[in-house]
Design a protein around this motif. Sequence first.
Motif, PDB file in Angstrom:
ATOM      1  N   CYS A   1     -44.613  81.481 -52.737  1.00 17.14           N
ATOM      2  CA  CYS A   1     -45.748  82.325 -53.125  1.00 17.14           C
ATOM      3  C   CYS A   1     -45.374  83.012 -54.427  1.00 17.14           C
ATOM      4  CB  CYS A   1     -46.061  83.341 -52.050  1.00 17.14           C
ATOM      5  SG  CYS A   1     -47.305  84.566 -52.532  1.00 17.14           S
TER       6      CYS A   1
ATOM      7  N   GLN B   1     -52.767  88.049 -58.431  1.00 12.97           N
ATOM      8  CA  GLN B   1     -52.960  86.674 -57.966  1.00 12.97           C
ATOM      9  C   GLN B   1     -51.712  86.206 -57.238  1.00 12.97           C
ATOM     10  OE1 GLN B   1     -54.133  84.346 -61.417  1.00 12.97           O
ATOM     11  NE2 GLN B   1     -56.276  84.593 -60.877  1.00 12.97           N
TER      12      GLN B   1
ATOM     13  N   TRP C   1     -54.416  88.468 -51.026  1.00 19.57           N
ATOM     14  CA  TRP C   1     -54.206  87.204 -50.327  1.00 19.57           C
ATOM     15  C   TRP C   1     -54.183  86.032 -51.276  1.00 19.57           C
ATOM     16  CZ3 TRP C   1     -53.170  87.327 -45.204  1.00 19.57           C
ATOM     17  CH2 TRP C   1     -53.529  88.475 -44.488  1.00 19.57           C
ATOM     18  N   GLY C   2     -53.372  85.061 -50.923  1.00 23.78           N
ATOM     19  CA  GLY C   2     -53.408  83.789 -51.618  1.00 23.78           C
ATOM     20  C   GLY C   2     -54.502  82.919 -51.044  1.00 23.78           C
ATOM     21  N   GLN C   3     -54.637  81.718 -51.598  1.00 25.89           N
ATOM     22  CA  GLN C   3     -55.719  80.828 -51.184  1.00 25.89           C
ATOM     23  C   GLN C   3     -55.382  80.037 -49.929  1.00 25.89           C
ATOM     24  OE1 GLN C   3     -53.533  80.139 -53.496  1.00 25.89           O
ATOM     25  NE2 GLN C   3     -52.920  78.004 -53.179  1.00 25.89           N
ATOM     26  N   GLY C   4     -54.134  80.027 -49.551  1.00 27.42           N
ATOM     27  CA  GLY C   4     -53.689  79.331 -48.352  1.00 27.42           C
ATOM     28  C   GLY C   4     -53.158  77.946 -48.653  1.00 27.42           C
ATOM     29  N   THR C   5     -52.224  77.513 -47.828  1.00 36.00           N
ATOM     30  CA  THR C   5     -51.678  76.163 -47.941  1.00 36.00           C
ATOM     31  C   THR C   5     -51.559  75.570 -46.538  1.00 36.00           C
ATOM     32  OG1 THR C   5     -49.882  74.811 -48.880  1.00 36.00           O
ATOM     33  CG2 THR C   5     -49.252  76.920 -47.915  1.00 36.00           C
TER      34      THR C   5
ATOM     35  N   TYR D   1     -50.982  81.687 -45.285  1.00 36.89           N
ATOM     36  CA  TYR D   1     -51.445  82.538 -46.373  1.00 36.89           C
ATOM     37  C   TYR D   1     -50.359  83.520 -46.791  1.00 36.89           C
ATOM     38  CZ  TYR D   1     -56.142  81.022 -44.996  1.00 36.89           C
ATOM     39  OH  TYR D   1     -57.259  80.282 -44.702  1.00 36.89           O
TER      40      TYR D   1
ATOM     41  N   VAL E   1     -50.212  82.703 -55.547  1.00 35.53           N
ATOM     42  CA  VAL E   1     -50.416  81.252 -55.512  1.00 35.53           C
ATOM     43  C   VAL E   1     -49.361  80.620 -54.620  1.00 35.53           C
ATOM     44  CG1 VAL E   1     -50.557  79.142 -56.862  1.00 35.53           C
ATOM     45  CG2 VAL E   1     -51.389  81.292 -57.835  1.00 35.53           C
ATOM     46  N   GLU E   2     -49.836  80.004 -53.529  1.00 35.11           N
ATOM     47  CA  GLU E   2     -48.925  79.356 -52.593  1.00 35.11           C
ATOM     48  C   GLU E   2     -48.730  77.892 -52.953  1.00 35.11           C
ATOM     49  OE1 GLU E   2     -51.545  81.958 -49.635  1.00 35.11           O
ATOM     50  OE2 GLU E   2     -51.938  80.575 -51.288  1.00 35.11           O
TER      51      GLU E   2
END
Length: 120
Positions: A22, A3, A110-114, A94, A5-6
Motif C-alpha cells: 500500500c 491517495q 481507503w485504497g481501491q482494494g485488491t 483494502y 494505492v494497493e
Amino acid sequence: QVQLVESGGGLVQPGGSLRLSCAASGSIFSFNAMGWYRQAPGKERELVADLTSGGSTNYADSVKGRYTISRDNAKNTVYLQMNSLKPEDTAVYYCNAKKISDYGTLLNYWGQGTQVTVSS
C-alpha cells in the motif's frame, strides 16, 4: 488529498503466500495508524491487521501467526505479508489510513482494494 494505492493481490493456491503493498501519496508519518481490512462476498468488511505510528501491531485472530504487517517509511509504503493462505482468506483487501484531524475528528482513508483469491 490522500491517495492509497494497493498492489500485490492475485490467485494463489492454499498454503501459498502473497505480499500486499500500500503506497501512500504522502508521508506515512502523518497517519496515526495504517492497516488492512478485507471484505468477502456477502460479509462485512473486517480488520485484518493494523500498525500504529508508535509501532504497535494488532491482528485479527484468524490471521495471527500467518500474516505480518510492516512498513517502509522511506517508501511511504505499508505491507501485508500473508503466509499459509487458506480459501477462507479469499476477499478484497483494502488499505486503510487513520488520522486525527486538527479538530479531533477521526479521518479514514481507503485504497481501491485488491482481490486475493485462494483456490486450487
